[in-house]
Design a protein around this motif. Structure first.
Motif, short mmCIF file in Angstrom:
data_model
loop_
_atom_site.label_atom_id
_atom_site.label_comp_id
_atom_site.label_asym_id
_atom_site.label_seq_id
_atom_site.Cartn_x
_atom_site.Cartn_y
_atom_site.Cartn_z
N UNK A 119 3.75 -9.96 -0.60
CA UNK A 119 3.50 -10.93 0.63
C UNK A 119 3.72 -8.85 1.03
N UNK A 120 2.18 -9.28 2.70
CA UNK A 120 1.88 -7.72 3.22
C UNK A 120 2.84 -8.68 4.15
N UNK A 121 2.73 -9.71 4.41
CA UNK A 121 3.37 -9.84 6.38
C UNK A 121 4.58 -11.72 5.38
N UNK A 122 5.32 -10.62 6.03
CA UNK A 122 7.03 -11.68 5.38
C UNK A 122 6.99 -13.35 6.10
N UNK A 123 7.01 -14.13 5.11
CA UNK A 123 7.14 -15.26 6.03
C UNK A 123 8.35 -15.84 7.16
N UNK A 124 7.75 -15.91 7.92
CA UNK A 124 8.90 -16.49 9.20
C UNK A 124 8.46 -18.08 9.34
N UNK A 157 1.20 -1.58 -0.47
CA UNK A 157 0.04 0.19 -0.01
C UNK A 157 0.92 0.99 -0.06
N UNK A 158 2.25 1.12 0.93
CA UNK A 158 2.90 3.15 1.07
C UNK A 158 3.50 2.96 -0.26
N UNK A 211 4.47 -5.43 -5.89
CA UNK A 211 2.86 -5.60 -6.43
C UNK A 211 2.05 -3.99 -6.76
N UNK A 212 2.70 -3.58 -5.44
CA UNK A 212 2.05 -2.16 -5.48
C UNK A 212 2.47 -1.45 -6.66
N UNK A 213 3.97 -1.32 -6.50
CA UNK A 213 4.10 -0.40 -7.66
C UNK A 213 3.62 -0.71 -8.94
N UNK A 214 3.84 -2.10 -8.94
CA UNK A 214 3.39 -2.73 -10.59
C UNK A 214 1.76 -1.74 -10.35
N UNK A 215 1.03 -2.35 -9.41
CA UNK A 215 -0.46 -1.39 -9.61
C UNK A 215 -0.10 0.13 -9.79
N UNK A 216 1.08 0.83 -9.36
CA UNK A 216 0.98 2.49 -9.91
C UNK A 216 0.92 2.61 -11.17
#
Length: 259
Positions: free
Chosen positions: A169-174, A61-62, A197-202
């Motif tokens: 991902x919004x939550x990094x794998x742990x 989102x950011x 993906x956020x960059x690509x959407x914009x």
């Protein structure tokens, strides 16, 4: 050509700028400027190529908000757009998401680079009793952006990177369990990060192509901070952009010839 490079944090932006800075740099240390919203952006010029490196924040989102802000600001004062001049003299022709991320083992070892042949929203959807459904399966949109195939292939070749899907991902794998789930859903994935993906959407909203490059700082799996190699990944990011600059300039020149 003018390109926008979007990173999450300042350390990534500094590494990118270092890779794009001639040695010795006749212009001295680049000074960032501030866009609306407080976003910091740094200009670098290479032969045939103008590059703006943006610190956009963590998460999709950011990243989308920052990218959209920079792309919109570039249109103010551009030919045919009217209004006073803003940060740049011309609109962008390419957007690049760049930074460090987790690598799927053994394909993307620590300190290596991954160039995306697909930017995938890996956790955008819904959990159901039968498993995960992404937004495409739910009928609410799409989950994949594809970069220009030739550009991605040339970028991977020039930088020595793995060419593979990069998951957003919004939550990094742990955990090993989460890593196994992602690998099962996306068996060809090379890396995960939080912004592509956020960059690509914009970028898509502005009709622009997108590229993503990630330097691997850790393995996708259990969260073991002692095993992270952030310094090595940032150094690899610098080396990668040192090799990537001529590729972007050549691609931009060819796009200009075709138009």
């Amino acid at each position: 050509m003018r390109a926008l490079i979007v990173t999450a944090v300042a350390a990534e932006a500094d590494s990118v700028v270092a890779g794009l800075t001639p040695h010795p740099d006749p212009s001295g240390s680049p000074e960032p400027r501030t866009l609306p919203g407080g976003y910091l952006i740094t200009r670098r010029d290479l032969p045939g190529l103008a590059l703006d490196v943006l610190v956009g924040g963590v998460g999709p989102a950011a990243a989308a908000a920052a990218t959209a802000t920079a792309l919109t600001a570039s249109l103010v004062g551009a030919p045919g757009k009217g209004g006073p001049a803003s940060y740049g003299p011309a609109p962008y022709g390419l957007v690049v998401s760049a930074g460090i991320g987790g690598g799927f083992q053994p394909a993307a070892p620590l300190g290596s680079l991954v160039v995306a042949d697909a930017l995938v929203a890996a956790d955008l959807g819904a959990e159901t009793p039968d498993g995960f459904l992404d937004v495409r399966a739910l009928g609410f949109g799409h989950t994949v952006h594809l970069p220009p195939a030739e550009l991605a292939a040339r970028a991977a070749e020039a930088t020595g990177a793995l060419l593979a899907p990069v998951l957003t991902v919004s939550t990094v794998t742990g955990s090993a369990e989460r890593a196994a789930l992602l690998a099962a859903r996306h068996p060809l994935a090379g890396a995960e990060a939080m912004e592509g993906f956020g960059v690509a959407e914009a970028a898509a909203a502005h009709g622009l192509p997108v590229l993503e490059i990630r330097a691997v700082s850790n393995a996708v799996g259990p969260r073991e901070r002692a095993a992270w190699r952030i310094g090595d990944a940032l150094a690899a990011l610098t080396d990668g952009f040192r090799a990537l600059g001529p590729v972007l300039a050549n691609w931009g020149e060819r796009q200009h010839e075709h138009h």
